[in-house]
Motif scaffolding. Structure first.
Motif, mmCIF file in Angstrom:
data_model
loop_
_atom_site.group_PDB
_atom_site.id
_atom_site.type_symbol
_atom_site.label_atom_id
_atom_site.label_comp_id
_atom_site.label_asym_id
_atom_site.label_seq_id
_atom_site.Cartn_x
_atom_site.Cartn_y
_atom_site.Cartn_z
ATOM 1 N N THR A 75 0.862 -1.180 0.000
ATOM 2 C CA THR A 75 0.000 0.000 0.000
ATOM 3 C C THR A 75 0.897 1.228 0.000
ATOM 4 O O THR A 75 1.672 1.437 0.946
ATOM 5 C CB THR A 75 -0.926 0.024 1.224
ATOM 6 N N GLY A 76 0.834 1.997 -1.086
ATOM 7 C CA GLY A 76 1.716 3.143 -1.212
ATOM 8 C C GLY A 76 1.387 4.253 -0.222
ATOM 9 O O GLY A 76 0.227 4.458 0.151
ATOM 10 N N ALA A 77 2.415 4.973 0.221
ATOM 11 C CA ALA A 77 2.241 6.108 1.118
ATOM 12 C C ALA A 77 1.945 7.360 0.299
ATOM 13 O O ALA A 77 2.406 7.502 -0.831
ATOM 14 C CB ALA A 77 3.489 6.323 1.970
ATOM 15 N N GLU A 78 1.174 8.269 0.878
ATOM 16 C CA GLU A 78 0.821 9.497 0.176
ATOM 17 C C GLU A 78 1.943 10.523 0.210
ATOM 18 O O GLU A 78 1.968 11.452 -0.582
ATOM 19 C CB GLU A 78 -0.457 10.099 0.791
ATOM 20 N N GLN A 79 2.873 10.363 1.147
ATOM 21 C CA GLN A 79 4.018 11.260 1.223
ATOM 22 C C GLN A 79 5.199 10.508 1.818
ATOM 23 O O GLN A 79 5.041 9.406 2.353
ATOM 24 C CB GLN A 79 3.703 12.502 2.065
#
Length: 305
Positions: free
Chosen positions: A145-149
């Motif tokens: 799950t990719g991080a937004e920052q």
């Protein structure tokens, strides 16, 4: 040899270059097939799927995955999930980057970003957005799950909580200052449980942790402070140039200070500084002293008289 065949000419078999070339083609084709199999299944790294809320700026067969400034993979496909809630980004990693596909690895998109007091991702204006990673050390996996920052890099120190009436100009990574020197930063913030105040989580670096005591006073140091006195006139000041644009927090500790603050200590974040706090000048030994200061303290006093 019979008499009938004695006078007949003998056949001579010769293999010219074209004969060898015809046989060389299937051998070369088989070799190339073997190379592609080795390249795609043996020497190649894993294919991973990263789920992002927004994949703006990413392109199939073009956007790269980078780590420590070098390319370690490439995006092979982009598609929406079943309910169109997220974007599934499939990326092929190089064999040398196989260890990045582990639980705990954090992937995020690097984009050009302009914040108050800071500019990041300027290289992406020319090269385009890319994905980077902070490696984990868990078991191998292909789904993330990719991080937004970008995640905040852990720094030794203590974490404290500040309660404020409003956030004002504070933001993530706003500095915390003691006598104009940055000794920490804001980690994050949110509304309190009853929405009557703002909860600010902050970190004080390990070397400066002794400065924070149970009776220390914190105040919002962002912007410009103006004071008009009857005899002194108008006095305008600011904690630092950085706090003018990105906000900041300052604090002071009384001379007869209390016990040191610990992880989770809670303080009130005042709107402004009290004039009495300016006179506080405690002597607080720090946990580490720069070598230059140690050398200075050991120099003999020279009295010209």
């Amino acid at each position: 040899m019979s008499e009938k065949t004695q006078g007949l000419p003998k056949a001579k078999i010769e293999k010219d270059f074209m004969t060898w070339f015809i046989w060389l083609l299937p051998v070369a084709a088989a070799g190339m097939c073997g190379w592609f199999v080795l390249h795609d299944f043996v020497f190649s790294g894993p294919t991973i799927t990263i789920y992002f809320q927004d994949a703006d700026g990413l392109q199939e067969k073009n956007t790269m995955v980078k780590y420590r400034g070098i390319t370690v993979g490439q995006i092979v496909s982009l598609q929406l999930t079943d309910k169109s809630e997220r974007v599934a980004v499939r990326a092929k990693l190089q064999h040398s980057a196989s260890d990045l596909a582990r639980q705990g690895s954090v992937f995020w998109i690097v984009r050009p970003e302009l914040k108050l007091g800071a500019i990041s991702g300027l290289r992406t204006i020319v090269s385009g957005n890319y994905i980077t990673v902070q490696p984990g050390d868990g078991n191998r996996t292909n789904v993330f799950t990719g991080a937004e920052q970008a995640p905040i890099v852990p720094v030794p120190g203590i974490t404290i909580t500040l309660l404020a009436d409003d956030l004002s100009a504070l933001e993530n990574q706003s500095g915390i200052f003691y006598r104009g020197i940055q000794v920490g930063e804001v980690l994050d913030f949110r509304l309190g449980d009853n929405a009557r105040y703002v909860v600010v989580h902050a970190r004080i670096h390990h070397d400066y942790a002794p400065l924070v005591r149970a009776d220390s006073e914190f105040w919002n140091a962002g912007g410009i402070s103006a004071h008009l006195g009857l005899f002194s006139g108008l006095n305008i000041s600011a904690e630092s140039a950085q706090t003018l644009v990105s906000g900041g927090i300052a604090f002071a500790t009384p001379e007869l200070y209390g016990p040191p603050a610990t992880n989770g200590s809670i303080f009130v974040l005042n709107d402004k500084e009290d004039t009495a706090w300016k006179d506080w000048n405690p002597i607080i030994p720090l946990q580490s002293v720069p070598e230059a200061e140690k050398e200075k303290s050991t120099l003999p006093d020279i009295n010209p008289h």
